[in-house]
Design an enzyme around this catalytic site. Sequence first.
Site, short mmCIF file in Angstrom:
data_model
loop_
_atom_site.label_atom_id
_atom_site.label_comp_id
_atom_site.label_asym_id
_atom_site.label_seq_id
_atom_site.Cartn_x
_atom_site.Cartn_y
_atom_site.Cartn_z
CG HIS A 1 -1.93 1.26 1.27
ND1 HIS A 1 -2.91 1.17 0.27
CD2 HIS A 1 -1.73 2.37 2.02
CE1 HIS A 1 -3.70 2.65 0.46
NE2 HIS A 1 -3.04 2.97 1.44
CG HIS B 1 -6.50 7.00 0.16
ND1 HIS B 1 -6.15 6.26 -0.69
CD2 HIS B 1 -5.86 6.57 1.39
CE1 HIS B 1 -5.11 5.42 -0.30
NE2 HIS B 1 -4.93 5.61 0.95
CG ASP C 1 -5.90 3.33 3.62
OD1 ASP C 1 -6.51 3.00 4.53
OD2 ASP C 1 -5.01 4.36 3.51
CG ASP D 1 -1.04 6.20 2.10
OD1 ASP D 1 -2.10 5.95 1.48
OD2 ASP D 1 -0.80 5.69 2.90
ZN ZN Z 1 -3.58 4.90 2.29
#
Ligand code: ZN
Length: 1006
Positions: free
Chosen positions: A33, A417, A148, A35
């Site tokens: 994951h 996000h 997420d 970001d």
């Molecule tokens: Zn995230």
Amino acid sequence: MKGLFLFLGLLCVSVSRNDAQERLQVFVIPHSHMDVGWVYTVQESMHAYASNVYTTVVEELSRVKDRKFIAVEQEFFRLWWDTTASQWHKKQVRQLLQEGRLEFIIGGQVMHDEAVTDIDDAILQLTEGHGFLYETFGVRPHFSWHVDPFGASATTPVLFALAGFDAHLISRIDYDLKDDMQKNKKLQFVWRGSSSLGRTQDIFTHTMDQYSYCTPSYLPFSNRSGFYWNGVAMFPDPPKDGVYPNMSLPVTKDTLEPYAQTMVKNIKQRAQWFQTNHVLWPWGCDKQFYNASVQFTNMDVLMNYINKHSEEFGVTVQYATLKDYFQAVHQSNLSWEVRGSQDFLPYSTEPFQAWTGFYASRNVLKGVARRASSLLHSAESLFVRYRIRYPDGPVQKEWALDKLKALRWAVSEVQHHDGITGTESPKVADMYMDHLTQSMMSVEELLAAMFLLPQDLAISSANTESKEPSSDLEQHIIVYNPLAWNITTYINVSVKYPMALVSDDNGLAVPAQIQPSAESVADYDLFIVVELGGLQYRKYLIQFPQSKCNKGSSCGLTHAARVVTFETRNVSKWKKTGRRLLPVLNECYKLLFDQETNLLHSITDRFEKRKVRIRQDFWEYEANGDVHTGPISDNYIFTANELAVLAYKSVAMQIIPGKIISEVRQYFYREESDKNYTYSMITRVPVGFKDRILCQRLDQSYGMGPLVVNKEAVLRTTTSLSNNRTIYTDNNGYQMLKREYKQYINNSVSRNYYPMVREAYIEDDSSRLALLSERAHGVASLGQGQMEVMLHRRLWNNQEWNLGYNLTLNDSSVVQPVLWMMLGSPAAMATLSQQGALYLQHRPVVLPIDKPQRPWIVRERWDGPTVQPVVLPPNLHLQYLSIPGWCYGPSHVQHLQNLNLGGEGKPEKDFDRVLLRITHLFEEGEDPVLAKPTTINLKEVMQGLGEVKTVQERSLTGTWDISDLQRWNWRTTENTENSSSFTHVTTDFSVTISPKQIRTFFIYFK
Ligand SMILES: [Zn+2]
């Protein structure tokens, strides 16, 4: 051969059916994951781990045949592909994709937020990533992995269905709801996200169980975490010796059995929550797999061991992509329950952890992101217009495309996000802002260049000595209407002089109004009435005469309007109110302001002859900043420990009556003795307009900030409407959802907050009060007839985690959000508000032109006759008109052949292909006239741009020819008729667009 395969297939099925009764089939899905920007910037993340994820994963997958990996966000991948990947890596990626061992999931530029993003931007970021993947690999993602985002919108499954996805995956939904779904094996369902589109765009949806997307890290036999053999990523630099903190115990002959026991136990627990014997076992977490070698070498051993003892464990494990898992579930051929258009908002993780704060975190970033999006929307359609009219014009097409691409990238990136949500650290917020503002400036340069048409260029070089009046006594502007509807509206230009004369490109005087600026003492606001066709631009000249004109009003000169100042009123002295009411009128409304409070008292809807009591003012929640004394508020979370309190002690008011707008200015002082006001509200009432969409909107802008620390500021609108605390809010500007007030044991205020992207309203049988918005906010109805909008937050707390990552939201900025307030009968509002929200989002673009090289009035119509309008019916919106500049042709087969040739004969960027997207604004049954399927002829509609040659309908992100697109069919427990209202474009370019459809086309012009 065919027969043999069929036989083998049957054999396999019968074995697995027998097996399935006792044995679980486990899909271990390796993922990271990543970001795009949260605590660290994109650049820092690339350096510390992201680049290594792709380098090492590609190497490790190439090494061992069984290994697989899913790649989710495209931003890091694209950066890696363009700057780091070697030719060998690139070749391997293509190979792994072909073998189905590397799989692109979602394929958007980012994993976009679902609560506060606008639908246009969600589509843009998906298109951006899909365009790259398809162009580079011929790949079209089929599955989502929305693990997420903080809550799930019902618009997202619709978009993914329209993009051609076969299944959707979500994770963060309300804790007690997830618990319930787990117990009842209802984590999987078929989601019909749009009530109007219904079955045609439904999608199978998998909700991750309570372990969500990270591997359970608790090991009973070790005090270190498990399954994270590469440890935790280090910033700013990766460690030189390759030893990272918190590396899991290696799999050795001592730990193998306990590791296997732990994993199997977890698998068995999770299997109970699902209807089939397939278990999705995500292996990874945030920033994982930067050392894929140590990850896979440990896991290989563990998985081999489990499979060797498969019978006693009752499980078989395999590396898998998401496709492998969904395919297995699909083949189970079960019937799934149907979920309608309800979303999963808001999201709470625990009783006091309502993730409703981020709806309003970082108001400035939310505002700039939407402004950038609307600028991009305008620039894209202008570039289309320019390319068709001046294919060999002086604006270099590659140069123009680069500027557009940079803004597409920046607008896509911030949809992450932890981007537009405001949940990032201050330096990452700055990064998003820099990328947005730089690419906006760059696109403004492009606009200026496109408006400087060839004939102007010729003259500017030939004739530099024109007899112009001094340039600061004259200002030239171009105004562009980016909507495909004819509009009449007013624009506001900030000027330095108290008198002005405005004329249009025909030399005719234009109605205008000038007055001292509400924002700055030195400036004046000049309001100009503009009339523009769809996608049309016009030039206006503003002159500033230094003496008054003798001929009175006939010379068209406007001078500064009078400001009427009222006596400041103190809250402590309010007694009886409502005795001295001051009317402000226009064709639609009578607003009454109470001179005893200086607040709005009521609005009478003059069409319906109904008066609604309305008061508007500012309130504040006092947030707790000490984790030791109770729940806190932060970037994500809003916790109302107490009810909001009135944020002012006195109110001052000024009214400027005018011919175009009447302006009411209210200033709210925290203390009676304060010299400076804390909050301001400017309400502009348009005057003299018959157009209801203009006359019925009250344009309000609010000034606030810097806030006092640990205050969360709301605009509260209290009315006489009997709404029973029910409020309607939008999902991403696409659809409205009904929110009934819910009473909880704890935290009811926070848990009744919802995101508002474009619109929220309250209503009773007679009236609806709508607020339209140009950026996202949080909104709630906590009392009868009440609607409050959270506009700004400034917080600080002493929670260690928050402090460590600098995520406390100490946001000291000054914000100026705008809302349009509209009041009318529910039926009248239904016809106006959707269009109204788009008028607000896509206000005319006003571009000053520097130094015009010759007088342009009177002698000729400046490019007038050629700028033909492009006009759609009022229920259809031109959502996007752009030249994507992709290097692939419309034929999929041809495209794959070109890719296989390894770039030889690869098509150039296509500057002639136009991407057109049209959306129907209404829900079925919402309006007797407008909510009907509407037929348009694309050739006729587009003739203002040029002559249409060919039209091809495509999937949402352009990668599929719509006639080739076949999505998986999932059986449901409901026997619904397939009432597909989809009709293809006819040979004469006619197309019928039904309620809530979003249709995407490739168009070529002659
Ligand atoms: Zn995230």
